[in-house]
Scaffold this active site. Sequence first.
Site, PDB file in Angstrom:
ATOM      1  N   GLN A  13       0.823  -1.217   0.000  1.00  0.00           N
ATOM      2  CA  GLN A  13       0.000   0.000   0.000  1.00  0.00           C
ATOM      3  C   GLN A  13       0.855   1.265   0.000  1.00  0.00           C
ATOM      4  O   GLN A  13       0.801   2.093  -0.930  1.00  0.00           O
ATOM      5  CB  GLN A  13      -0.923   0.020   1.233  1.00  0.00           C
ATOM      6  CG  GLN A  13      -1.642   1.347   1.412  1.00  0.00           C
ATOM      7  CD  GLN A  13      -2.421   1.462   2.711  1.00  0.00           C
ATOM      8  OE1 GLN A  13      -3.614   1.352   2.704  1.00  0.00           O
ATOM      9  NE2 GLN A  13      -1.734   1.715   3.837  1.00  0.00           N
ATOM     10  N   LEU A  82      10.007   0.193   3.757  1.00  0.00           N
ATOM     11  CA  LEU A  82       8.588  -0.043   4.065  1.00  0.00           C
ATOM     12  C   LEU A  82       8.252  -1.530   4.091  1.00  0.00           C
ATOM     13  O   LEU A  82       7.166  -1.910   4.522  1.00  0.00           O
ATOM     14  CB  LEU A  82       7.704   0.653   3.015  1.00  0.00           C
ATOM     15  CG  LEU A  82       8.024   2.126   2.735  1.00  0.00           C
ATOM     16  CD1 LEU A  82       7.015   2.699   1.757  1.00  0.00           C
ATOM     17  CD2 LEU A  82       8.020   2.929   4.018  1.00  0.00           C
ATOM     18  N   ALA A  84       7.690  -5.212   5.137  1.00  0.00           N
ATOM     19  CA  ALA A  84       7.495  -5.834   6.450  1.00  0.00           C
ATOM     20  C   ALA A  84       6.478  -6.954   6.348  1.00  0.00           C
ATOM     21  O   ALA A  84       5.673  -7.000   5.418  1.00  0.00           O
ATOM     22  CB  ALA A  84       6.978  -4.800   7.453  1.00  0.00           C
ATOM     23  N   THR A 127       5.949   2.260  13.987  1.00  0.00           N
ATOM     24  CA  THR A 127       4.488   2.140  14.096  1.00  0.00           C
ATOM     25  C   THR A 127       3.942   2.491  15.475  1.00  0.00           C
ATOM     26  O   THR A 127       4.615   2.269  16.492  1.00  0.00           O
ATOM     27  CB  THR A 127       4.076   0.690  13.766  1.00  0.00           C
ATOM     28  OG1 THR A 127       2.738   0.466  14.209  1.00  0.00           O
ATOM     29  CG2 THR A 127       4.968  -0.345  14.418  1.00  0.00           C
ATOM     30  N   GLU A 129       1.873   0.803  16.921  1.00  0.00           N
ATOM     31  CA  GLU A 129       1.758  -0.459  17.673  1.00  0.00           C
ATOM     32  C   GLU A 129       2.817  -0.554  18.762  1.00  0.00           C
ATOM     33  O   GLU A 129       2.652  -1.273  19.739  1.00  0.00           O
ATOM     34  CB  GLU A 129       1.933  -1.651  16.716  1.00  0.00           C
ATOM     35  CG  GLU A 129       0.668  -2.121  16.059  1.00  0.00           C
ATOM     36  CD  GLU A 129      -0.311  -2.786  17.016  1.00  0.00           C
ATOM     37  OE1 GLU A 129       0.078  -3.746  17.703  1.00  0.00           O
ATOM     38  OE2 GLU A 129      -1.465  -2.353  17.082  1.00  0.00           O
ATOM     39  N   TYR A 156       4.915  -8.551  16.367  1.00  0.00           N
ATOM     40  CA  TYR A 156       5.103  -7.515  15.337  1.00  0.00           C
ATOM     41  C   TYR A 156       5.677  -6.256  15.981  1.00  0.00           C
ATOM     42  O   TYR A 156       6.678  -5.688  15.509  1.00  0.00           O
ATOM     43  CB  TYR A 156       3.753  -7.217  14.666  1.00  0.00           C
ATOM     44  CG  TYR A 156       3.739  -5.958  13.818  1.00  0.00           C
ATOM     45  CD1 TYR A 156       4.210  -5.980  12.504  1.00  0.00           C
ATOM     46  CD2 TYR A 156       3.247  -4.747  14.325  1.00  0.00           C
ATOM     47  CE1 TYR A 156       4.202  -4.822  11.722  1.00  0.00           C
ATOM     48  CE2 TYR A 156       3.228  -3.593  13.551  1.00  0.00           C
ATOM     49  CZ  TYR A 156       3.712  -3.634  12.247  1.00  0.00           C
ATOM     50  OH  TYR A 156       3.704  -2.483  11.481  1.00  0.00           O
ATOM     51  N   LYS A 160       9.343  -4.379  15.518  1.00  0.00           N
ATOM     52  CA  LYS A 160       9.386  -2.989  15.026  1.00  0.00           C
ATOM     53  C   LYS A 160      10.085  -2.085  16.036  1.00  0.00           C
ATOM     54  O   LYS A 160      10.819  -1.164  15.658  1.00  0.00           O
ATOM     55  CB  LYS A 160       7.964  -2.483  14.759  1.00  0.00           C
ATOM     56  CG  LYS A 160       7.358  -2.999  13.464  1.00  0.00           C
ATOM     57  CD  LYS A 160       7.933  -2.238  12.255  1.00  0.00           C
ATOM     58  CE  LYS A 160       7.281  -2.636  10.954  1.00  0.00           C
ATOM     59  NZ  LYS A 160       7.809  -1.914   9.801  1.00  0.00           N
TER      60      LYS A 160
END
Length: 348
Positions: A13, A82, A84, A127, A129, A156, A160
Site C-alpha cells: 500500500q 517499508l 514488512a 508504528t 503499535e 510484530y 518494530k
Amino acid sequence: MNKIAIVTGATGQDGSYLSELLLDKGYTVVGLRRRSSSEKGLERIEHLLNNDNFKLVEADITDSGCVNSLISEYMPHEVYNLAAQSHVGTSFKQPSYTSQVNLQGPINFLEAIRLLSPSTKFYQASTSEMFGKNYEVFADTKYQKETTPFVPQSPYAVAKLAAHEMVRIYRDSYELFACCGILFNHESERRGENFVTRKITKWIGEFVASGQDEDFPALRLGNLDAHRDWGHAQDYVDAMYLMLQQDEPEDYVIATSETHSVREFLTEAFNEIGISNFEPHVVIDPEFYRPCEVDWLLGHTGKARQQLGWRPKVSFPELVQRMVRSDIDAARKEKLERSSLQELEETS
Ligand code: NAP
Ligand code: GDD
C-alpha cells in the site's frame, strides 16, 4: 541527474503511493519486490511499470548479501524501508519470520549504508503499535506522542521496536541520517484485504453487488471496541518524504489526532449504503481476536505539524466513503466481467 531512491515494499500500500510521489518529484525510483511464483502482486504498481524512471528489482530484505549489492550498485540518495510482515494478528502465528523481516531487514540496510554509502538517508517504517497499552493523559484525553514510553503487545510490535531502537543507535553511533516515522494506522483503496477497514469495505462492496442478497454470508469480525487513529495512506507518504528533507534526522509521530472504534468504522461504512444498523450483518468470531490487544491509539502530532508543516488532508468520513465506493465499483465490475464470460461460454 535524478536523485535515486530505493523503496522496499514497493508492491504494498504505502510503497505504491510513495513511489508515485517520488516519481512526481523527479526521482529515479528503485522499487523492490520479493520473488513470487506468479506475476500476481503487482496490482498496486501496474501503472508505474512503463515509467522509465521506475525500476522494479527483485530482492529480499532478509538477505544481507542482496541488500549490500543493491546499496553498492545504486548508491541511493534515500532508502525508504517499508517492507514488512505487516499484519499484527499473523505475527502471533509467525513470530520468528516476523522478526526476521521486520528487524533483520532494517539491520541489513543500516549495515550496508554504514559500510558502503554513509551519505544515504534512511527512513524506517515504525508504528504506533510500539506504544501498545501505553498512553499519556491530558485534560481527560488519552494520547501517544514521540516521548510516550513503548509497551509493545505483539511479536510484530516487538520486532518494530527493536528496529526503531537500532535506527537510533546507528544514528547516534555513526552519524547516519536515519530516522523513523511512528505512523498510526493509515488505510486506502489499496489497503490489504485482511486489515479490518478493508475487510469491512470489501464485504460491503460484494454485498451491494449481490443486490443485498438476504443469503449473503455474514461479515465475521473480532474485537469491535478497539480504537484506532485512522488516516489516508496518501497523506502519510508525504510525511515520510518530508522527514528525509530536514536538516537533522529525527523521529516523528504521524496521525490524524482523532480516534474511532472498529464499531464506529462499521457504522460509518454501512451508513454509506443506507444501512443504519450493521448488527444483523456481522458475526463476532473468536478466530479474529488477538491473544493480546492494543485498545487505544490516538496520536499527538504537534512535532510533525510544527517542524514538518505536515497535516492530514483526508477526514475520517472521506476515508470511509472513498474505500466503500471503490470496493462497490470493483465488485460491480467483477460481477459484470463474470457474467459476460458466462454469457460467452453459453453462446459459443
Ligand atoms: P503492506 O501493504 O503489507 O506492504 C508490505 C510490503 O512489504 C509488501 O510490498 C510486501 O511484499 C513487502 N515484503 C514483505 N516481506 C518482504 C521481504 N522479506 N522482502 C521484501 N519485501 C517484503 O504494508 P503497508 O500498509 O504498505 O505498510 C508499509 C510499512 O509501514 C510496513 O513496514 C508496516 O509495518 C508499516 N506501518 C504501516 C502502517 C499502516 O497502518 N499501514 C502503520 C504503521 C507502520 P508482497 O507484496 O510480496 O507481500
Ligand atoms: N485484521 C482484523 N481482522 N482486525 C480486526 C478484525 C478482523 O476481522 N476484527 C476486529 N479487528 C480489530 C483488531 O483486533 C484491531 O484492534 C483493529 O481491528 C485493527 O486491526 P488491523 O486492521 O489488523 O490493524 P492493526 O491496528 O492491528 O495494525 C495496523 O496498524 C498498525 C499501526 O498501528 C497494521 O497496518 C500494522 O502494520 C501497523 O503497524
